[in-house]
Enzyme design. Structure first.
Site, PDB file in Angstrom:
ATOM      1  N   LYS A 112       0.708  -0.976  -0.074  1.00 38.07           N
ATOM      2  CA  LYS A 112       0.282  -0.264   0.064  1.00 38.07           C
ATOM      3  C   LYS A 112       0.589   1.263  -0.483  1.00 38.07           C
ATOM      4  O   LYS A 112       0.229   2.623  -0.952  1.00 38.07           O
ATOM      5  CB  LYS A 112      -1.026  -0.202   1.092  1.00 38.07           C
ATOM      6  CG  LYS A 112      -2.392  -1.285   1.718  1.00 38.07           C
ATOM      7  CD  LYS A 112      -2.784  -0.637   2.514  1.00 38.07           C
ATOM      8  CE  LYS A 112      -2.018  -0.756   3.681  1.00 38.07           C
ATOM      9  NZ  LYS A 112      -0.940  -2.352   4.570  1.00 38.07           N
ATOM     10  N   ARG A 134      -1.169  -9.203  13.001  1.00 35.10           N
ATOM     11  CA  ARG A 134      -1.205  -8.299  12.382  1.00 35.10           C
ATOM     12  C   ARG A 134      -2.343  -8.655  11.089  1.00 35.10           C
ATOM     13  O   ARG A 134      -3.070  -7.687  10.765  1.00 35.10           O
ATOM     14  CB  ARG A 134       0.064  -7.142  11.518  1.00 35.10           C
ATOM     15  CG  ARG A 134       0.323  -6.080  12.597  1.00 35.10           C
ATOM     16  CD  ARG A 134       1.985  -5.675  12.101  1.00 35.10           C
ATOM     17  NE  ARG A 134       2.058  -5.058  11.102  1.00 35.10           N
ATOM     18  CZ  ARG A 134       3.301  -4.968  10.040  1.00 35.10           C
ATOM     19  NH1 ARG A 134       3.820  -5.401  10.394  1.00 35.10           N
ATOM     20  NH2 ARG A 134       2.942  -3.814   9.334  1.00 35.10           N
TER      21      ARG A 134
HETATM   22  P1  AP5 Z   1       5.015  -1.758   1.611  1.00 33.74           P
HETATM   23  O1  AP5 Z   1       4.903  -0.594   0.486  1.00 33.74           O
HETATM   24  O2  AP5 Z   1       6.265  -1.225   2.506  1.00 33.74           O
HETATM   25  O3  AP5 Z   1       3.592  -2.645   2.278  1.00 33.74           O
HETATM   26  P2  AP5 Z   1       2.386  -1.513   3.185  1.00 33.74           P
HETATM   27  O4  AP5 Z   1       1.337  -2.299   2.545  1.00 33.74           O
HETATM   28  O5  AP5 Z   1       2.519  -0.007   3.430  1.00 33.74           O
HETATM   29  O6  AP5 Z   1       2.609  -2.483   4.536  1.00 33.74           O
HETATM   30  P3  AP5 Z   1       2.535  -2.411   5.700  1.00 33.74           P
HETATM   31  O7  AP5 Z   1       3.196  -2.645   7.017  1.00 33.74           O
HETATM   32  O8  AP5 Z   1       2.959  -0.876   5.893  1.00 33.74           O
HETATM   33  O9  AP5 Z   1       0.831  -2.537   6.106  1.00 33.74           O
HETATM   34  P4  AP5 Z   1       0.168  -1.619   7.283  1.00 33.74           P
HETATM   35  O10 AP5 Z   1      -0.799  -1.891   7.587  1.00 33.74           O
HETATM   36  O11 AP5 Z   1       1.104  -3.200   9.052  1.00 33.74           O
HETATM   37  O12 AP5 Z   1       1.277  -0.114   8.759  1.00 33.74           O
HETATM   38  P5  AP5 Z   1       0.728   0.928   8.637  1.00 33.74           P
HETATM   39  O13 AP5 Z   1       2.001   1.530   8.777  1.00 33.74           O
HETATM   40  O14 AP5 Z   1       0.217   1.119   7.739  1.00 33.74           O
HETATM   41  O15 AP5 Z   1       5.885  -2.611   1.087  1.00 33.74           O
HETATM   42  C1  AP5 Z   1       6.356  -3.655   2.040  1.00 33.74           C
HETATM   43  C2  AP5 Z   1       7.204  -4.441   1.650  1.00 33.74           C
HETATM   44  O16 AP5 Z   1       7.195  -5.770   0.488  1.00 33.74           O
HETATM   45  C3  AP5 Z   1       8.294  -4.090   1.284  1.00 33.74           C
HETATM   46  O17 AP5 Z   1       9.315  -4.190   1.281  1.00 33.74           O
HETATM   47  C4  AP5 Z   1       8.969  -3.187   0.008  1.00 33.74           C
HETATM   48  O18 AP5 Z   1       9.838  -2.741  -0.778  1.00 33.74           O
HETATM   49  C5  AP5 Z   1       8.139  -4.979  -0.515  1.00 33.74           C
HETATM   50  N1  AP5 Z   1       6.932  -5.016  -1.774  1.00 33.74           N
HETATM   51  C6  AP5 Z   1       6.075  -3.648  -1.960  1.00 33.74           C
HETATM   52  N2  AP5 Z   1       6.058  -4.561  -3.437  1.00 33.74           N
HETATM   53  C7  AP5 Z   1       6.299  -5.422  -3.772  1.00 33.74           C
HETATM   54  C8  AP5 Z   1       5.952  -6.079  -4.701  1.00 33.74           C
HETATM   55  N3  AP5 Z   1       5.115  -5.453  -5.954  1.00 33.74           N
HETATM   56  N4  AP5 Z   1       6.891  -6.710  -5.211  1.00 33.74           N
HETATM   57  C9  AP5 Z   1       7.654  -7.270  -3.755  1.00 33.74           C
HETATM   58  N5  AP5 Z   1       8.028  -6.835  -3.097  1.00 33.74           N
HETATM   59  C10 AP5 Z   1       7.349  -5.649  -2.807  1.00 33.74           C
HETATM   60  O19 AP5 Z   1       0.045   0.379  10.016  1.00 33.74           O
HETATM   61  C11 AP5 Z   1       1.329  -0.147  11.112  1.00 33.74           C
HETATM   62  C12 AP5 Z   1       0.279   0.013  12.689  1.00 33.74           C
HETATM   63  O20 AP5 Z   1       0.171   1.285  12.840  1.00 33.74           O
HETATM   64  C13 AP5 Z   1      -0.942  -0.912  12.412  1.00 33.74           C
HETATM   65  O21 AP5 Z   1      -0.517  -2.589  12.284  1.00 33.74           O
HETATM   66  C14 AP5 Z   1      -1.301   0.039  13.564  1.00 33.74           C
HETATM   67  O22 AP5 Z   1      -0.808  -0.384  15.180  1.00 33.74           O
HETATM   68  C15 AP5 Z   1      -1.163   1.072  13.473  1.00 33.74           C
HETATM   69  N6  AP5 Z   1      -1.864   1.742  12.272  1.00 33.74           N
HETATM   70  C16 AP5 Z   1      -1.799   2.323  11.223  1.00 33.74           C
HETATM   71  N7  AP5 Z   1      -2.919   2.956  10.916  1.00 33.74           N
HETATM   72  C17 AP5 Z   1      -4.088   3.304  11.629  1.00 33.74           C
HETATM   73  C18 AP5 Z   1      -5.586   2.990  11.521  1.00 33.74           C
HETATM   74  N8  AP5 Z   1      -6.029   3.619  10.713  1.00 33.74           N
HETATM   75  N9  AP5 Z   1      -6.955   2.410  12.535  1.00 33.74           N
HETATM   76  C19 AP5 Z   1      -6.255   2.439  13.480  1.00 33.74           C
HETATM   77  N10 AP5 Z   1      -4.076   1.508  13.723  1.00 33.74           N
HETATM   78  C20 AP5 Z   1      -3.486   2.412  13.006  1.00 33.74           C
END
Ligand code: AP5
Ligand code: MG
Ligand code: ZN
Length: 213
Positions: A13, A171
């Site tokens: 994402k 997660r």
């Molecule tokens: P990446 O682009 O980093 O993936 P992502 O979907 O952004 O993953 P996140 O771990 O950031 O999502 P998340 O939803 O758990 O975390 P968030 O920060 O929102 O890609 C992942 C990896 O794959 C990278 O190394 C990338 O380079 C690689 N990659 C990408 N595309 C690729 C491809 N096509 N092929 C191969 N490799 C690829 O949330 C973190 C925490 O914050 C949550 O757990 C929660 O505690 C809190 N939080 C955040 N938002 C909320 C909310 N709205 N409500 C409640 N809690 C929240």
């Protein structure tokens, strides 16, 4: 243009949202990045969010909604934005909807980046994140030009605290239980688009451009 990114943790994402933001000139708004910036800065918000994030749990809706609504009320969001990591629960989506409705506005696209759980766990151990600017890399798939250093801002890259394997599993479980229902929510609104997130990130983006152009 107002876009919501959906998908499991690690689906890509953030990677795609950044490309959308650059290409279409709209801000990338990530609640996860906002929380991590606050943790890094040692703010009370950061301290509170960290207790949930480190367990792989969601930060409570009330707090998260407040942060997000503040952010999208800023001037740079007037002509649209791409939301990454919000909404993550039905109540969050309902509040966002109600706020947009007051402005006679709505979400134009909800883009679901689909990646099976098996692929996710493999990806996360290789992720490296920049806590200064939010850029994300992968040691094999999307490496930075210089090992351990952010291409965009020169800061040090780190393994996120919540990317340990057992936290990733937690997660994923939280995602299936609390976030996946949003796929139905946005399908019913007629704005859901699905892309295959298992292919190369440039190909994922090509599919997204096909939807947005
Ligand atoms: P990446 O682009 O980093 O993936 P992502 O979907 O952004 O993953 P996140 O771990 O950031 O999502 P998340 O939803 O758990 O975390 P968030 O920060 O929102 O890609 C992942 C990896 O794959 C990278 O190394 C990338 O380079 C690689 N990659 C990408 N595309 C690729 C491809 N096509 N092929 C191969 N490799 C690829 O949330 C973190 C925490 O914050 C949550 O757990 C929660 O505690 C809190 N939080 C955040 N938002 C909320 C909310 N709205 N409500 C409640 N809690 C929240
Ligand atoms: Mg992300
Ligand atoms: Zn950076």
């Amino acid at each position: 243009m107002k876009i919501v990114m959906l998908g499991a943790p690690g689906a890509g994402k953030g990677t795609q949202a950044k490309m959308i933001a650059e290409t279409y000139g709209i801000p990338h708004v990530s609640t996860g990045d906002i929380f991590r910036a606050n943790i890094k800065g040692g703010t009370p918000l950061g301290m509170e969010a960290k207790t949930y994030m480190d367990k792989g749990a969601l930060v409570p809706d009330e707090l998260t909604v407040r942060i997000l609504l503040d952010r999208v009320a800023q001037d740079d969001c007037k002509n649209g934005y791409v939301l990454d990591g919000f909404p993550r629960t039905i109540p969050q989506a309902e509040v966002l909807d109600a706020e947009l409705d007051k402005l006679g506005d709505k979400i134009d696209y909800a883009i679901d980046v689909e990646v099976p759980d098996e692929n996710i766990v493999k990806r996360m151990g290789g992720r490296r994140a920049c806590l200064s600017c939010g850029a994300t890399y992968h040691i094999v798939h999307i490496p930075p030009k210089q090992e351990g250093i952010c291409d965009k801002c020169g800061s040090e890259l780190v393994l996120r605290d919540d990317d340990k394997e057992e936290t990733v599993m937690k997660r994923l479980a939280v995602y299936h239980e609390q976030t996946q229902p949003l796929i139905d929510f946005y399908t019913k609104k007629g704005v859901l688009k699905t892309v295959d997130g298992t292919v190369d990130s440039t190909d994922v983006f090509a599919a997204i451009r096909g939807i947005l152009d």
